[in-house]
Design a protein around this motif. Structure first.
Motif, PDB file in Angstrom:
ATOM      1  N   LEU A   9      -0.372  -2.160  -6.040  1.00 24.55           N
ATOM      2  CA  LEU A   9      -0.483  -2.811  -4.725  1.00 24.55           C
ATOM      3  C   LEU A   9      -0.538  -4.336  -4.863  1.00 24.55           C
ATOM      4  O   LEU A   9       0.204  -5.062  -4.190  1.00 24.55           O
ATOM      5  N   LEU A  10      -1.394  -4.844  -5.739  1.00 25.60           N
ATOM      6  CA  LEU A  10      -1.543  -6.293  -5.880  1.00 25.60           C
ATOM      7  C   LEU A  10      -0.320  -6.931  -6.521  1.00 25.60           C
ATOM      8  O   LEU A  10       0.035  -8.072  -6.196  1.00 25.60           O
ATOM      9  N   PRO A  39      -6.484   5.566  -9.557  1.00 25.53           N
ATOM     10  CA  PRO A  39      -6.991   4.488  -8.675  1.00 25.53           C
ATOM     11  C   PRO A  39      -6.704   3.085  -9.217  1.00 25.53           C
ATOM     12  O   PRO A  39      -6.288   2.200  -8.468  1.00 25.53           O
ATOM     13  N   TRP A  40      -6.930   2.881 -10.550  1.00 27.79           N
ATOM     14  CA  TRP A  40      -6.674   1.556 -11.115  1.00 27.79           C
ATOM     15  C   TRP A  40      -5.179   1.221 -11.072  1.00 27.79           C
ATOM     16  O   TRP A  40      -4.794   0.077 -10.772  1.00 27.79           O
ATOM     17  N   GLY A  71      -4.205   0.332  -7.510  1.00 32.04           N
ATOM     18  CA  GLY A  71      -4.654  -1.017  -7.155  1.00 32.04           C
ATOM     19  C   GLY A  71      -3.782  -2.081  -7.783  1.00 32.04           C
ATOM     20  O   GLY A  71      -3.433  -3.084  -7.137  1.00 32.04           O
ATOM     21  N   ARG A  72      -3.421  -1.888  -9.061  1.00 35.72           N
ATOM     22  CA  ARG A  72      -2.579  -2.889  -9.717  1.00 35.72           C
ATOM     23  C   ARG A  72      -1.179  -2.918  -9.116  1.00 35.72           C
ATOM     24  O   ARG A  72      -0.598  -3.980  -8.928  1.00 35.72           O
ATOM     25  N   ALA A 104       2.577   1.547  -3.412  1.00 37.74           N
ATOM     26  CA  ALA A 104       1.629   1.922  -4.476  1.00 37.74           C
ATOM     27  C   ALA A 104       1.239   3.384  -4.366  1.00 37.74           C
ATOM     28  O   ALA A 104       1.135   4.101  -5.390  1.00 37.74           O
ATOM     29  N   LEU A 147      -6.728  -6.715 -12.120  1.00 39.96           N
ATOM     30  CA  LEU A 147      -6.925  -6.824 -10.675  1.00 39.96           C
ATOM     31  C   LEU A 147      -7.473  -8.200 -10.293  1.00 39.96           C
ATOM     32  O   LEU A 147      -7.050  -8.799  -9.305  1.00 39.96           O
ATOM     33  N   ALA A 204       0.833  -1.215   0.000  1.00 36.25           N
ATOM     34  CA  ALA A 204       0.000   0.000   0.000  1.00 36.25           C
ATOM     35  C   ALA A 204       0.862   1.257   0.000  1.00 36.25           C
ATOM     36  O   ALA A 204       0.598   2.210  -0.751  1.00 36.25           O
TER      37      ALA A 204
END
Length: 739
Positions: free
Chosen positions: A156-157, A149-150, A153-154, A130, A274, A127
């Motif tokens: 982070l994952l 945002p996208w 998220g990518r 990212a 995601l 987190a």
């Protein structure tokens, strides 16, 4: 906050290797990017960086920005502004994640708890990384603000997948074997199964690729094939093996998906990326969690087995472990001769009673250390009981075995244990049985060694006794021990049976009513056979079970008479035998008093029989015992009188009511004038002392008439009445007294 293990010096090549792995993993990831503004699908370098910092400490954190710099310089050129953001993002993320994982006491890496903390730390790391990294992409103009945002998220994952799939393998591989949780090889699958697993994993990759090449919307579901193989690894192999399998699988699956190989289309829409990453994170976490859980279960089982195999007081092998190892040695028919020794400390109870049980335990611990120091290197030593030890003596003939054990006994004799202001000392007795492997059973050997040890104690202790097949005393001891087991079983299962035999008056004017002796039988729980006292009472008295049997017989007799008040009314005297141990048992007196208090049967109708030899062994105690029971109204008979040829002087000290003339003299009256003279003399002495006489074993009518002519008061034997179960005895008329 501490690393998992302090290292005084870490070779430079470890740092170089981890940095090279970090750069290579980063370069691998950048090859799957579709353009300069795209976030990588998988960032395995995150797992390498976090594992290095967790393993070696925060001083290794600079490895991460150096690795990021190497990736961008070699594989992925970026604007200088974003390079600073990228290096900061990965460094701050690693620091935040490692801080969470290493907070508090250093965790145990081979635990589910540490794994869950690692996933949480990886989430925090991802987190932070990212947030900083994607902000830098927007700031550097590499990413439209609306796509932030996208992209976050990518990012982070992708980092989290790198942590869950790569960090366990790097961390476990870098740990020394002692911290990696090594267990005995037998706890895991054999090498042949490992080879089969490798084939199965390769086959699952091929099947996954072949299935995907056929097309379809759900080709990614074929990842279940390698997942199943990874679950197999988690159950059957070490956590390191599973971690390596997960790392290889994730690298391969991400490459297939990222490059669009074998029919797998690369994710186009942000939500597809995601979903793919979330699915792969689950696939990587589940087998690793199961693997560590299985390790913890094996480890706990191993610790429990070690605890069961180790005596808690001395640290020696336990009884069960010793038995297993001896049985294994017995199975090796090619092994040289051996011997089994059984050692028992002498008089340890005195130390427990005078100095305390803690002192006794300390002495046992000291003797155990002494035996361990003096035993032959090839011998196996165990503590099998409170103050008992056993040894398996390897490669020794009987004489050698005896000499080895004698050395141990001399060492024990010379040992002194300080306890406060006292010096504790003891000796030991030992029994030894020699044998050839493959020609004896453990239970039989242990029984023979124990019997020999008991014989050594009976001979005064502090000595060795060898068990030999022709040693009659040892065989008798073993037979007695078997009887004790049967007696205990009979007492537990209420298998005692009461018989009664009349004692018939031979002279007119004596008491009327039933005068009888209670005789004990034991019903064998297995065969139903009734066993006579002559077969089991010697063993019972030798092993101090006599008083327990006395209590049971008295309780059963009073219970039966209380349950049949009509038959109890017909009783004038009920005679019950007592063992020699009862005379010395203060608790038995209290038991009799309590039992009579709860019974309707009057104590004045009870007559306890004690043998002559038991009474004269401790005359003062016997007289005190008789006096205390007389205060309850009970009467007494001196049983087997004359068998001991004791002096008649003690008779004045024993306040008994009857002399029971030993049956051996009564049987020999017809053929031995001396036996007849003994019977006559005992009868006359009884009358002089105002006692009654009873002739045992009266087997013929001729003997009955002769005894009556001598003036003997009572007779007991088959010529007058045969023993019968108590219910049958009271169901028949009792013999009429003489008129």
């Amino acid at each position: 906050m501490l690393p998992l293990m302090r290292d005084r010096a870490r070779p430079i090549w470890t740092s170089v290797l981890l940095l090279a792995l970090y750069i290579a993993a980063g370069g691998y990831s950048t090859q799957m990017m579709g353009g300069p503004g795209e976030v990588v699908l998988f960032w395995p370098a995150a797992g390498i960086g976090l594992a290095a910092v967790v393993r070696y400490g925060l001083r290794w954190a600079p490895l991460v920005p150096l690795g990021v710099l190497g990736v961008h310089l070699l594989f992925d050129p970026v604007p200088m502004l974003f390079l600073a953001y990228s290096m900061a993002a990965n460094l701050l993320g690693v620091l935040a994640g490692a801080a969470l994982i290493l907070r508090g006491p250093a965790p145990e890496p081979m635990s589910v708890r540490f794994g869950l903390r690692g996933v949480a730390g990886g989430g925090v790391m991802s987190a932070v990384s990212a947030l900083v990294g994607t902000t830098g992409m927007v700031h550097a103009g590499m990413l439209p603000p609306g796509d932030w945002p996208w992209a976050a998220g990518r990012w982070l994952l992708a980092d989290l997948l790198g942590v869950t799939s790569i960090a366990p393998a790097v961390l476990l591989a870098s740990l020394p074997a002692s911290r990696r949780g090594r267990l005995p090889s037998g706890d895991y699958a054999p090498e042949g199964e490992r080879l089969a697993w490798n084939v199965a994993l390769a086959a699952s990759f091929l099947l996954m690729g072949w299935g995907a090449s056929l097309g379809g919307y759900y080709a990614l579901g074929l990842v279940a094939l390698p997942l199943a193989v990874l679950v197999w690894s988690a159950i059957r192999f070490t956590p390191l093996h599973t971690a390596m399998g997960i790392a290889v699988t994730m690298l391969l699956v991400s490459a297939v998906a990222g490059f669009g190989l074998a029919g797998f289309p690369p994710p186009q829409a942000p939500v597809d990326g995601l979903n793919l990453l979330g699915f792969l994170i689950v696939v990587s976490v589940l087998p690793m969690t199961l693997s560590v859980a299985m390790y913890q279960q094996r480890s706990a089982s191993h610790r429990l087995q070690q605890r069961a195999d180790t005596d808690a007081l001395t640290g020696l092998a336990s009884r069960d472990a010793f038995e297993r190892r001896v049985k294994a040695a017995l199975a090796d028919v090619s092994a040289p001769p051996m011997a089994l020794a059984y050692l028992d400390l002498d008089h340890l109870k005195l130390i427990n009673d005078t100095a305390s049980h803690a002192a006794g335990d300390e002495l046992i611990r000291g003797v155990a250390g002494l035996l361990e120091a003096h035993r032959h290197p090839d011998d196996l030593l165990a503590r099998t009981g409170g103050d008992e030890f056993a040894l398996l003596l390897r490669n020794c003939a009987p004489m050698v075995a005896e000499d080895r054990v004698r050395v141990l006994l001399r060492a024990i004799e010379g040992y002194r244990q300080g306890w406060g202001r006292q010096m504790l000392a003891t000796t030991a007795s030992a029994g030894v049985v020699a044998f050839l492997p493959g020609q004896a059973e453990y239970a039989q050997l242990l029984s023979q060694a124990d019997a020999a040890c008991f014989t050594a104690k009976e001979q005064g202790g502090n000595r060795v006794c060898m068990a030999r097949p022709d040693a009659g005393d040892l065989l008798d001891r073993t037979a007695a021990m078997r009887w004790v087991v049967r007696l205990r079983e009979s007492l537990e299962h209420k298998a005692l049976a009461l018989h009664c035999q009349s004692i018939v008056p031979l002279q007119p004017g004596l008491e009327s009513g039933r005068h009888f002796e209670v005789l004990l039988r034991i019903r064998d729980p297995h065969s139903g056979e009734e066993l006579m006292p002559g077969r089991f009472m010697p063993a019972a008295e030798r092993f101090h079970l006599g008083t327990r049997i006395d209590r049971e017989v008295l309780a059963m007799t009073l219970d039966w008479l209380d349950a049949h008040p009509g038959q109890a009314e017909s009783v004038s005297t009920c005679c019950i035998n007592l063992s020699g141990d009862a005379l010395a048992d203060e608790g038995f007196l209290a038991f009799v008093a309590e039992r009579l208090r709860r019974s309707r049967f009057p104590g004045g109708k009870l007559c306890f029989e004690v043998t002559e030899t038991s009474a004269v062994r401790d005359l003062a105690r016997a007289q005190r015992f008789i006096g205390q029971l007389r205060s309850l109204g009970c009467r007494f008979a001196l049983d087997d009188f004359g068998a001991g040829f004791c002096s008649f002087n003690y008779l004045r000290s024993l306040d008994v009511d009857y002399f029971k003339i030993d049956g051996s003299f009564v049987r020999d009256m017809d053929s031995s004038p001396m036996a007849e003279a003994v019977v006559r003399s005992i009868n006359e002495i009884a009358h002089v002392l105002d006692k009654r006489s009873i002739a045992e074993h009266t087997e013929s009518e001729r003997q009955r008439r002769a005894l009556a002519a001598m003036g003997v008061d009572y007779a007991q034997g088959h010529a007058l009445d045969r023993p019968a179960p108590i219910a049958d005895y009271f169901a028949r008329p009792f013999p009429e007294p003489a008129r």
